[in-house]
Design a protein around this motif. Structure first.
Motif, PDB file in Angstrom:
ATOM      1  N   LEU A 196     -48.639 -50.570  71.171  1.00  0.00           N
ATOM      2  CA  LEU A 196     -49.616 -49.768  71.915  1.00  0.00           C
ATOM      3  C   LEU A 196     -48.998 -48.500  72.495  1.00  0.00           C
ATOM      4  CD1 LEU A 196     -51.904 -52.303  73.839  1.00  0.00           C
ATOM      5  CD2 LEU A 196     -52.449 -50.901  71.837  1.00  0.00           C
ATOM      6  N   CYS A 197     -47.684 -48.468  72.571  1.00  0.00           N
ATOM      7  CA  CYS A 197     -47.021 -47.284  73.151  1.00  0.00           C
ATOM      8  C   CYS A 197     -46.648 -46.313  72.032  1.00  0.00           C
ATOM      9  CB  CYS A 197     -45.777 -47.699  73.927  1.00  0.00           C
ATOM     10  SG  CYS A 197     -44.829 -46.279  74.525  1.00  0.00           S
ATOM     11  N   ALA A 198     -47.240 -45.123  72.074  1.00  0.00           N
ATOM     12  CA  ALA A 198     -47.005 -44.127  71.014  1.00  0.00           C
ATOM     13  C   ALA A 198     -45.563 -43.637  71.014  1.00  0.00           C
ATOM     14  CB  ALA A 198     -47.971 -42.954  71.173  1.00  0.00           C
ATOM     15  N   ILE A 199     -44.938 -43.617  72.188  1.00  0.00           N
ATOM     16  CA  ILE A 199     -43.521 -43.237  72.268  1.00  0.00           C
ATOM     17  C   ILE A 199     -42.693 -44.244  71.474  1.00  0.00           C
ATOM     18  CG2 ILE A 199     -41.543 -43.001  73.836  1.00  0.00           C
ATOM     19  CD1 ILE A 199     -43.641 -42.155  76.022  1.00  0.00           C
ATOM     20  N   ALA A 200     -42.980 -45.540  71.698  1.00  0.00           N
ATOM     21  CA  ALA A 200     -42.242 -46.602  71.004  1.00  0.00           C
ATOM     22  C   ALA A 200     -42.501 -46.557  69.499  1.00  0.00           C
ATOM     23  CB  ALA A 200     -42.636 -47.964  71.577  1.00  0.00           C
ATOM     24  N   ARG A 201     -43.733 -46.246  69.101  1.00  0.00           N
ATOM     25  CA  ARG A 201     -44.021 -46.183  67.663  1.00  0.00           C
ATOM     26  C   ARG A 201     -43.220 -45.076  66.980  1.00  0.00           C
ATOM     27  NH1 ARG A 201     -49.284 -46.569  69.458  1.00  0.00           N
ATOM     28  NH2 ARG A 201     -49.991 -44.604  68.565  1.00  0.00           N
ATOM     29  N   THR A 202     -43.140 -43.926  67.625  1.00  0.00           N
ATOM     30  CA  THR A 202     -42.366 -42.828  67.035  1.00  0.00           C
ATOM     31  C   THR A 202     -40.884 -43.183  66.990  1.00  0.00           C
ATOM     32  OG1 THR A 202     -44.005 -41.273  67.882  1.00  0.00           O
ATOM     33  CG2 THR A 202     -41.918 -40.339  67.134  1.00  0.00           C
ATOM     34  N   LEU A 203     -40.391 -43.832  68.044  1.00  0.00           N
ATOM     35  CA  LEU A 203     -38.986 -44.255  68.030  1.00  0.00           C
ATOM     36  C   LEU A 203     -38.738 -45.265  66.913  1.00  0.00           C
ATOM     37  CD1 LEU A 203     -38.263 -44.587  71.871  1.00  0.00           C
ATOM     38  CD2 LEU A 203     -37.477 -42.774  70.336  1.00  0.00           C
ATOM     39  N   ASP A 204     -39.727 -46.109  66.618  1.00  0.00           N
ATOM     40  CA  ASP A 204     -39.591 -47.057  65.500  1.00  0.00           C
ATOM     41  C   ASP A 204     -39.393 -46.336  64.170  1.00  0.00           C
ATOM     42  OD1 ASP A 204     -39.692 -49.467  66.776  1.00  0.00           O
ATOM     43  OD2 ASP A 204     -41.866 -49.717  66.544  1.00  0.00           O
ATOM     44  N   VAL A 205     -40.106 -45.249  63.972  1.00  0.00           N
ATOM     45  CA  VAL A 205     -39.992 -44.501  62.721  1.00  0.00           C
ATOM     46  C   VAL A 205     -38.578 -43.939  62.571  1.00  0.00           C
ATOM     47  CG1 VAL A 205     -40.812 -42.455  61.476  1.00  0.00           C
ATOM     48  CG2 VAL A 205     -42.452 -43.947  62.644  1.00  0.00           C
TER      49      VAL A 205
END
Lengths: 155, 155
Positions: A11-20
């Motif tokens: 749910l956290c867009a910051i975390a999703r980008t860091l995942d990429v």
């Protein structure tokens, strides 16, 4: 930390980008891509990165649409691939630029900046900042993050 | 990868900023700090983070001037500390905002954004972008990174 209650979850867009980007290697591969370094061997040599790590990070960036895998063939060689920034990859330059300017401003080194930001085809210096819909810049101290109804943690 | 030939070493400002944040936990602690979450117990509970990891990340952010450690005391309790964003910490909001908008644009979830960017004291929406010295925004595709003389890798 990859839970759905938000901290480091989907749910956290910051975390999703860091995942990429996965880890520092992902950021460094992206940095080289923005400089026009597109080929596996060149990335490996410049970054001194283990080939299996480079393969993984490139695959992740391709999978998430940041890089496009394009075949090329040099005379007498088999077909190889190069990795080009997509429009989504171009948008990640904002993240790199923000990291870069912060490091140069708040944690400088004696040698000075090793990269600067310029407009394509010109010499106008660029920085990264908050901008409103009328194109007016707002300093970071006047920008705030506002949780929406989708944010599950009470404020 | 922390060498001085540049890839992930001290000469790279991107790498230096990533060092300050350390890993995803550093970004998440910073995210909470921007929401006004300043106390150890509250950070621990909201992030579900191991106390020793939280202690380390807070210490690192204080050491690099991103957070300020401020004593407070509630009636009947011993002195404790809270962690407030410094001006250097405010500047890191540009990094968080850039990560956030990329994730919401290029890797969205069905629930929609859980945080949005607004001007302090108002509702004007903000985004993060490249800006020139005259305050004009430039799209990421028209921004380039240019190695300086301090950049040791041949182009």
């Amino acid at each position: 930390m990859a839970r759905d209650g938000i901290p480091g979850g989907r749910l956290c867009a910051i975390a999703r980008t860091l995942d990429v980007l996965a880890d520092r290697w992902g950021f460094l591969v992206l940095r080289e891509a923005t400089l026009g370094v597109t080929r596996f061997a060149e990335l490996r040599d410049r970054l001194q990165i283990a080939p299996d790590v480079l393969t993984d990070r490139l695959g992740r960036l391709v999978e998430h649409g940041v890089l496009e895998r394009v075949p090329y063939r040099e005379p007498g060689s088999r077909t190889r691939f190069e990795y080009r920034l997509t429009p989504a990859g171009e948008d990640l330059k904002v993240v790199l630029g923000a990291l870069q300017q912060w490091g140069d401003l708040h944690d400088p080194v004696a040698e000075g900046p090793t990269m600067v930001r310029r407009v394509v085809g010109g010499t106008r210096a660029l920085h990264v900042g908050f901008v409103d819909r009328q194109g007016r810049e707002v300093p970071p101290s006047e920008a705030r993050f506002v949780p929406t109804a989708a944010y599950p943690l009470a404020q």
